[in-house]
Write an enzyme that holds these catalytic residues in place. Structure first.
Site, PDB file in Angstrom:
ATOM      1  CB  SER A  46      -0.947   0.007   1.210  1.00  0.00           C
ATOM      2  OG  SER A  46      -0.231  -0.158   2.413  1.00  0.00           O
TER       3      SER A  46
ATOM      4  CG  ASN B 229      -4.281  -5.351  12.405  1.00  0.00           C
ATOM      5  OD1 ASN B 229      -3.676  -5.160  11.346  1.00  0.00           O
ATOM      6  ND2 ASN B 229      -4.666  -6.547  12.806  1.00  0.00           N
TER       7      ASN B 229
ATOM      8  CB  THR C  27     -41.541  25.944  -7.660  1.00  0.00           C
ATOM      9  OG1 THR C  27     -42.664  26.467  -8.380  1.00  0.00           O
ATOM     10  CG2 THR C  27     -41.400  26.719  -6.366  1.00  0.00           C
ATOM     11  CG  HIS C  28     -42.558  22.677 -10.585  1.00  0.00           C
ATOM     12  ND1 HIS C  28     -42.711  21.348 -10.260  1.00  0.00           N
ATOM     13  CD2 HIS C  28     -43.321  23.374  -9.703  1.00  0.00           C
ATOM     14  CE1 HIS C  28     -43.544  21.241  -9.224  1.00  0.00           C
ATOM     15  NE2 HIS C  28     -43.921  22.453  -8.865  1.00  0.00           N
TER      16      HIS C  28
ATOM     17  CB  SER D 113     -15.572  26.494 -28.163  1.00  0.00           C
ATOM     18  OG  SER D 113     -15.552  25.772 -29.380  1.00  0.00           O
TER      19      SER D 113
ATOM     20  CE  LYS E 114     -20.553  27.323 -26.304  1.00  0.00           C
ATOM     21  NZ  LYS E 114     -20.611  25.973 -26.821  1.00  0.00           N
TER      22      LYS E 114
ATOM     23  CG  ASN F 151     -18.028  26.663 -23.303  1.00  0.00           C
ATOM     24  OD1 ASN F 151     -19.061  27.187 -23.713  1.00  0.00           O
ATOM     25  ND2 ASN F 151     -17.200  25.985 -24.086  1.00  0.00           N
TER      26      ASN F 151
ATOM     27  CD  GLU G 195     -20.183  22.769 -18.639  1.00  0.00           C
ATOM     28  OE1 GLU G 195     -20.006  21.839 -19.431  1.00  0.00           O
ATOM     29  OE2 GLU G 195     -20.055  23.965 -18.962  1.00  0.00           O
TER      30      GLU G 195
ATOM     31  CE1 TYR H 293      -6.399  -3.647   8.429  1.00  0.00           C
ATOM     32  CE2 TYR H 293      -5.542  -5.844   7.996  1.00  0.00           C
ATOM     33  CZ  TYR H 293      -5.643  -4.511   7.651  1.00  0.00           C
ATOM     34  OH  TYR H 293      -5.006  -4.047   6.531  1.00  0.00           O
TER      35      TYR H 293
ATOM     36  CD  GLN I  54      -2.913  -2.452   1.862  1.00  0.00           C
ATOM     37  OE1 GLN I  54      -2.193  -2.720   2.813  1.00  0.00           O
ATOM     38  NE2 GLN I  54      -2.703  -2.945   0.651  1.00  0.00           N
TER      39      GLN I  54
ATOM     40  CE  LYS J 174      -4.230   3.009   4.973  1.00  0.00           C
ATOM     41  NZ  LYS J 174      -5.069   1.804   4.858  1.00  0.00           N
TER      42      LYS J 174
HETATM   43  N1  ARG Z   1      -1.196  -1.489   5.045  1.00  0.00           N
HETATM   44  C1  ARG Z   1      -2.192  -2.010   5.923  1.00  0.00           C
HETATM   45  C2  ARG Z   1      -3.489  -1.220   5.782  1.00  0.00           C
HETATM   46  O1  ARG Z   1      -3.442  -0.187   5.183  1.00  0.00           O
HETATM   47  C3  ARG Z   1      -1.712  -1.924   7.312  1.00  0.00           C
HETATM   48  C4  ARG Z   1      -2.295  -2.949   8.232  1.00  0.00           C
HETATM   49  C5  ARG Z   1      -1.743  -4.272   7.945  1.00  0.00           C
HETATM   50  N2  ARG Z   1      -2.113  -5.237   8.910  1.00  0.00           N
HETATM   51  C6  ARG Z   1      -2.037  -6.506   8.627  1.00  0.00           C
HETATM   52  N3  ARG Z   1      -2.426  -7.329   9.551  1.00  0.00           N
HETATM   53  N4  ARG Z   1      -1.619  -6.943   7.488  1.00  0.00           N
HETATM   54  O2  ARG Z   1      -4.540  -1.614   6.194  1.00  0.00           O
END
Ligand code: ARG
Length: 461
Positions: free
Chosen positions: A26, A113, A158-159, A280, A286, A288, A293, A320, A325, A328
């Site tokens: 990760s 964890n 409205t509408h 454009s 144009k 825009n 948007e 966990y 993971q 993120k």
């Molecule tokens: N990179 C992991 C995550 O983002 C960290 C936790 C990993 N824990 C494990 N038991 N493999 O969740």
């Protein structure tokens, strides 16, 4: 991953397959959290030293080592190794490389964890601290624009049909109110995010005599988590942030849609500054409203990020699971998107030129004072339903004669009701209609002025 040994290699007799390593890793995205990771580790090491779980001098070495690593990552002196498994492993390995055995003591009484749960929470809280001023700035900008347009009469819809007269200030302040709720939601989310999970361990806490409250206080969290299984497996705070951001984006998107309409030749209520519009490649005429948007389009992205997290979590047994993971990238994307939308929309609104004449012209058509005409009769004793019917007949007559209520001769009025007198023209004047709606929350300049003051006070807080 060729020669490098994983930190957990003890149990294994083979190197990890390089494809599995890439799949599992990760660090390409969680490297963003190095500051949070180091801050959390410093607090943890401080506590370990103070509790005598590791020697004080080792704790001190760890703290200095981590501070140096933080500086070196920031300055670029220490490039983050993309072969590492994640940011937590990278920082720990680098620390051990620098300070030796003391570095190997950092992970005592901790698991990745609870470490990642902590980092996630710190990241979310830090980002809320960056989002709040942006939302506030947008609200401030709306208040400023509203202040300049307290008397700018425009049709309320409205509408998408012209309905009753309001002012541009009143319309803008509706968005200020939505954003005020977004701010409250961000603050609520932050409060629940600042529950400190360290000490949950891998899932079942730890046998070491740790001091969780101390870590909580050192890191400025509000309280400690109350159950170790929940501590490592809760991502509600992140889902809350993403749902808050989804609502915020929905507000920005509605606003954007209105700006798109207002910029069109059909409305021409506003004109964007040249710095905030695009041309454009083929049509020379144009100009825009691309920004708005894009905001509308990117709203779907943030909803998608929320859906990613909800779906990722919904089938996970405690505690966990590696699925988590995946939290993120969705979180980063939603935060980045909301930020860039705010950063771009704020100056666009600030520099946007309002065209009050066009708003006024639009307000003069569409019989948006018809309700006021009916109210005129009602206030003179006619039952509202009768007044409503008479006014409907007047509108039909105007359409037939291709005129408007303001220009219909008094005898036409009186033909339908003897109650009408010369003062009807004053009663249906658009300024009268707006100024008369002087109830709290109404569009009368006085009422909107009070609202602006109230919102500005809230923002200063
Ligand atoms: N990179 C992991 C995550 O983002 C960290 C936790 C990993 N824990 C494990 N038991 N493999 O969740």
């Amino acid at each position: 991953m060729s020669e490098k040994k994983m930190m957990w290699a003890g149990r294994f007799s083979k190197q990890i397959d390089s494809r599995v390593n890439d799949f599992n890793s990760s660090i390409p995205f969680d490297c963003r959290m190095f500051e949070q990771d180091i801050r959390g580790s410093i607090a943890h090491a401080t506590m370990l030293g103070k509790q005598g779980i590791i020697p004080q001098e080792d704790a001190q070495k760890i703290i200095w080592g981590l501070q140096a690593i933080r500086e070196d990552i920031k300055t670029g002196a220490l490039p983050i190794d993309m072969e590492a498994e994640d940011i937590h492993m990278f920082v720990e390995a680098e620390l051990t490389k620098r300070i030796g055995t003391a570095g190997k003591r950092l992970h005592t009484a901790r698991s990745r964890n609870d470490q990642v749960a902590l980092d996630d929470r710190m990241y979310v809280a830090d980002q809320i601290d960056e989002l709040v001023p942006l939302v506030k700035e947008f609200v401030k900008t709306l208040c400023e624009k509203a202040q300049e347009n307290l008397h700018t009469v425009m049709p309320g819809y409205t509408h998408l049909q012209r309905a009753q007269p309001v002012t541009f200030a009143h319309h803008l302040m509706a968005y200020a109110e939505m954003l005020r709720r977004d701010l409250a939601r961000l603050n609520d989310t932050k409060d629940r995010t600042l529950e400190m999970p360290l000490g949950s361990g891998a899932l079942a806490s730890t046998t070491y005599p740790i001091d969780r409250q101390m870590v909580c206080d050192l890191l400025g969290f509000h309280q400690i988590t109350k159950n170790s299984l929940d501590g490592v497996s809760d991502r509600d705070f992140m889902i809350e942030l993403l749902s808050t951001l989804s609502i915020l984006m929905m507000h920005l998107s509605r606003f954007s849609e209105e700006v798109v309409l207002w910029c069109s030749w059909e409305f021409k209520f506003v004109e964007l500054d040249d710095a905030y519009a695009t041309g454009s490649s083929i049509m020379p005429q144009k100009k825009n409203p691309d920004i708005t948007e894009l905001v509308r389009g990117k709203t779907g992205r943030v909803y998608g990020d929320l859906m990613t997290l909800l779906t990722m979590m919904k089938g996970l047994p405690l505690a966990y699971n590696k699925d988590m993971q995946e939290d993120k990238e969705a979180m980063f994307d939603a935060i980045d998107t909301a930020k860039i939308c705010l950063v771009t929309v704020i100056p666009m609104v600030r520099t946007m030129k309002v065209l009050p004449e066009n708003m006024r012209k639009a307000a003069a058509k569409g019989f948006i004072n018809a309700t006021d005409c009916a109210d005129y009769l009602t206030k003179k004793g006619v039952a509202f339903r009768d007044a409503y019917k008479i006014t409907g007949q007047l509108v039909a007559l105007c359409i037939q004669k291709n005129t408007i209520l303001e220009e219909l001769p008094l005898e036409d009025y009186r033909a339908l009701s003897e109650v009408f007198e010369e003062d009807i023209y004053q009663a249906i004047n658009l300024n009268t209609c707006v100024n008369g709606r002087n109830v709290p929350g109404g569009p009368a300049p006085q009422a909107v002025q009070a609202h602006i003051k109230d919102v500005e006070k809230f923002i200063e807080k």
